[in-house]
Design an enzyme around this catalytic site. Sequence first.
Site, PDB file in Angstrom:
ATOM      1  CE  LYS A   1     -16.952  -1.262  20.492  1.00  0.00           C
ATOM      2  NZ  LYS A   1     -17.241  -2.298  21.726  1.00  0.00           N
TER       3      LYS A   1
ATOM      4  CD  GLU B   1     -14.723  -4.551  31.733  1.00  0.00           C
ATOM      5  OE1 GLU B   1     -14.528  -3.517  31.194  1.00  0.00           O
ATOM      6  OE2 GLU B   1     -14.956  -5.640  31.514  1.00  0.00           O
TER       7      GLU B   1
ATOM      8  CG  ASN C   1     -18.429  -4.975  30.249  1.00  0.00           C
ATOM      9  OD1 ASN C   1     -19.383  -5.014  29.770  1.00  0.00           O
ATOM     10  ND2 ASN C   1     -17.381  -5.360  29.703  1.00  0.00           N
TER      11      ASN C   1
END
Length: 276
Positions: free
Chosen positions: A68, A177, A198
């Site tokens: 990213k 998630e 997460n």
Amino acid sequence: MGANGIIPFLWANLEEMVGELGRILEWHRARSRPLSDELVSRATSMPPCRGFAKALSGEGLAVIAEIKRRSPSAGDIWPDLDPADVAVSYERGGAKCLSVLTDSEFFGGSPGDLLAARSAVGLPVLRKDFVVSEIDIYESRAMGADCVLLIVAAIAPEELRHYLSLAAELGMDALVEVHEPGEVEVALDAGASLIGVNQRDLRSFRVEESWAAKLASELPDGVLKVAESGIRGPKQARELAEAGYDAILVGESLLKSEDPQRAVARLCEVGQGVSG
């Protein structure tokens, strides 16, 4: 309590959700468009997927290495990275899978990043983005993704079940998630077999570094368990392996390291020494 009993708490005010996640979802929903026959044809004619979940199911702690360019919480991380070069470094370091951000507005990514990364290596690739409609699933397969991300806090339970089914029909795995116990129950009720916890609360973007370890007991045997966010090095990786996680998803600390290949290798060394 079944999923229907949780809906009022988690989803009744989804359209009015505040914070970072709400802002991101609003942007994505505003740009959603009708599903075309051409996209369906491309998605359904792709070669077989590489097997994302299978790659994580071996002994020890597997590493999912992320690509990213930036994020809302960290700002610029590596804006001009070459996704192919980074992917090769990750593979040489021992990563089992890749995660590639394709969100352009908030993370600076693109489908081109995923295509370049996947073409450079033999690893399965997760498309890391925000699924808000069927078209996102078809687009993920059409761009070559082997796995799609489904965020429980972002979609209703019936959508989660439908998207899981659709991903399976297209041959993809789905990483579901969660961030809190109620979301774990919803994921399990929907049939999720690959669940990521997460440690970053997507509403505030704050990280709670011990959260995945605390939530590990909510995940039953038979589910592949992935810990995400706040993993800075071998110490955190070892703690998560000992808590029972099969894999960790790591991005920022790898990309900010002087040697991403070596940084991945150090995490993989932990994985070889601890049975998940």
